[in-house]
Design a protein around this motif. Structure first.
Motif: not given
Length: 169
Positions: A48-75
């Motif tokens: 599925e293709i979705v518009p960019l939603s707010p991303l939650t940064k995750v500490p101690l991850t590689k720079p290419w890991f953009a974070g966690i997104a909540n899409i319709r209640g699923n992470l």
């Protein structure tokens, strides 16, 4: 009364129709842009293709890991595809999209991409010689009539790549 279906069901239906109307070589491919690179994905694997939603940064991850997104209640874990390839970080703007690639394969993984290009037909592309140094998930490449190089991303192989799954810094 018309039966209501979800967007995911509609995309699955559309992918099935496209793959059922022609052979595998001419089945629909989804074109995306990640940084300055162009990529093709099998429509059935693209997710599925979705518009960019707010991303939650995750500490101690590689720079290419953009974070966690909540899409319709699923992470979903979000990887910046351009940064993962060692290139520029994808700007997070109105043309950026999340491509939910892992759902079909039992993983809540998403790719942050610069923009969606649209459907492509592999028969309109010219195959390029394989690059032996490329990872298993990016061995195929094509050029179009405008001289652009398109790499074909194999989702299952990408999700199985240890480098892709190892987000810890």
């Amino acid at each position: 009364m018309t039966k209501k279906i979800s967007l995911h069901e509609f995309q699955s239906y559309l992918a099935a129709r496209l793959s059922g109307t022609s052979n595998q070589s001419s089945a629909g491919l989804l074109g995306i842009q990640a940084g300055s690179d162009f990529w093709l994905l099998d429509l059935a694997d693209s997710g599925e293709i979705v518009p960019l939603s707010p991303l939650t940064k995750v500490p101690l991850t590689k720079p290419w890991f953009a974070g966690i997104a909540n899409i319709r209640g699923n992470l979903y874990s979000v990887v910046d595809l351009s940064a993962f390839l060692g290139k520029d970080v994808t700007p997070q703007n109105t043309s950026s999209r999340l491509l939910l690639i892992g759902t079909r394969h039992g993983s809540n993984a998403a790719l942050l991409v610069t923009r969606m290009i649209g459907l492509r037909n592999v028969e309109a592309l010219n195959p390029e010689p394989q690059n032996g140094a490329a990872p298993a998930w990016a061995l195929e490449a094509y050029t179009d009539n405008e001289g652009r190089r398109w790499n074909k991303l194999k989702v299952r192989e990408l999700l199985a790549d240890e480098a892709f799954m190892d987000i810890g810094a």
